[in-house]
Design a protein around this motif. Structure first.
Motif, short mmCIF file in Angstrom:
data_model
loop_
_atom_site.label_atom_id
_atom_site.label_comp_id
_atom_site.label_asym_id
_atom_site.label_seq_id
_atom_site.Cartn_x
_atom_site.Cartn_y
_atom_site.Cartn_z
N LEU A 74 0.82 -1.22 0.00
CA LEU A 74 0.00 0.00 0.00
C LEU A 74 0.85 1.27 0.00
O LEU A 74 0.47 2.30 -0.56
CB LEU A 74 -0.87 -0.03 1.26
N GLY A 75 2.01 1.19 0.64
CA GLY A 75 2.86 2.37 0.72
C GLY A 75 3.98 2.16 1.72
O GLY A 75 4.14 1.07 2.27
N VAL A 76 4.75 3.23 1.94
CA VAL A 76 5.94 3.14 2.80
C VAL A 76 5.88 4.22 3.86
O VAL A 76 5.48 5.36 3.59
CB VAL A 76 7.23 3.35 1.94
N VAL A 77 6.29 3.85 5.07
CA VAL A 77 6.49 4.82 6.16
C VAL A 77 7.98 4.82 6.43
O VAL A 77 8.57 3.77 6.68
CB VAL A 77 5.72 4.39 7.43
N ILE A 78 8.61 6.00 6.35
CA ILE A 78 10.06 6.04 6.56
C ILE A 78 10.45 7.09 7.60
O ILE A 78 10.02 8.24 7.53
CB ILE A 78 10.85 6.28 5.25
N ASN A 79 11.26 6.65 8.55
CA ASN A 79 12.01 7.57 9.40
C ASN A 79 13.45 7.37 8.97
O ASN A 79 14.10 6.38 9.35
CB ASN A 79 11.82 7.24 10.88
N ALA A 80 13.94 8.29 8.16
CA ALA A 80 15.28 8.12 7.58
C ALA A 80 16.38 8.61 8.51
O ALA A 80 17.55 8.62 8.13
CB ALA A 80 15.34 8.84 6.24
N GLY A 81 16.00 9.03 9.74
CA GLY A 81 17.01 9.50 10.68
C GLY A 81 17.80 10.64 10.05
O GLY A 81 17.26 11.47 9.31
N ALA A 82 19.11 10.66 10.30
CA ALA A 82 19.95 11.76 9.82
C ALA A 82 20.02 11.83 8.30
O ALA A 82 20.30 12.89 7.73
CB ALA A 82 21.35 11.62 10.41
N LEU A 83 19.73 10.71 7.60
CA LEU A 83 19.78 10.72 6.13
C LEU A 83 18.72 11.65 5.55
O LEU A 83 18.83 12.10 4.41
CB LEU A 83 19.61 9.30 5.58
N THR A 84 17.69 11.92 6.36
CA THR A 84 16.66 12.89 5.96
C THR A 84 17.29 14.20 5.49
O THR A 84 16.85 14.81 4.52
CB THR A 84 15.78 13.24 7.20
N HIS A 85 18.33 14.59 6.22
CA HIS A 85 18.91 15.92 6.02
C HIS A 85 20.07 15.93 5.03
O HIS A 85 20.65 16.98 4.77
CB HIS A 85 19.38 16.47 7.38
N THR A 86 20.41 14.75 4.50
CA THR A 86 21.60 14.68 3.64
C THR A 86 21.39 13.94 2.32
O THR A 86 22.17 14.12 1.39
CB THR A 86 22.76 13.94 4.37
N SER A 87 20.38 13.06 2.24
CA SER A 87 20.38 12.06 1.17
C SER A 87 19.57 12.44 -0.08
O SER A 87 18.34 12.26 -0.13
CB SER A 87 19.89 10.71 1.69
N ILE A 88 20.29 12.89 -1.09
CA ILE A 88 19.65 13.11 -2.39
C ILE A 88 19.32 11.75 -3.01
O ILE A 88 18.34 11.60 -3.75
CB ILE A 88 20.58 13.94 -3.30
#
Ligand code: DQA
Length: 150
Positions: A74-88
């Protein structure tokens, strides 16, 4: 039974002992149990993956895109941690699997914290963002996905 993928990024394996004033005392296992319970209310299952490695999360996103296309996810729930702020790379992966909905979750209110946490590379490609509600954010994201609020 359709599933929702719960992805957790770097350091979230330390939940429960890591900065408990910010992230609480619940462990990642507790979070995943909560997600299972919430999904069950909607007749859904979950798959859960935590990784400290960006490539693993990108690979998981690609697999999710295929499962979404096949009609099993149905979909994805993501907590990307610090990668949120860095990961293109994660930004591009989420964009690459659209229209599969991806909901961004943060346990803490990142906007009330250091300036470097105020920018998210995920938010512009996310179906929605839930921040600052503790681990309840994962539940809210599951309900939103299950109810088609995205
Ligand atoms: C976090 C917030 C991020 O800034 C941080 O790097 C994390 C956890 C949160 O859930 O509040 O690892 O994503």
């Amino acid at each position: 039974m359709k599933t929702i993928l719960i992805l957790n990024g770097p350091n979230l394996n330390l939940l429960g002992t890591r900065e408990p004033d910010l992230y609480g005392h619940d462990t990642l296992k507790d979070v995943e149990a909560l997600c299972t319970e919430s999904a069950k209310l909607h007749g859904l299952g979950i798959e859960a993956l935590q990784s400290n490695h960006e490539g693993d999360l990108i690979d998981a996103m690609h697999k999710a895109g295929q499962a979404f296309k096949a009609g099993t996810l149905l979909g994805v729930v993501i907590n990307a941690g610090a990668l949120t702020h860095t990961s293109i790379g994660l930004h591009d992966a989420i964009k690459g699997i659209q229209p599969c909905p991806v909901i961004e979750v943060h346990i803490s209110n990142v906007y009330a914290r250091e300036a470097f946490r105020h920018h998210s590379f995920i938010a512009p490609v996310a179906a929605g963002c839930i921040v600052g509600f503790g681990i309840r954010g994962y539940q809210l994201a599951i309900h939103a996905l299950a109810e088609g609020q995205h």
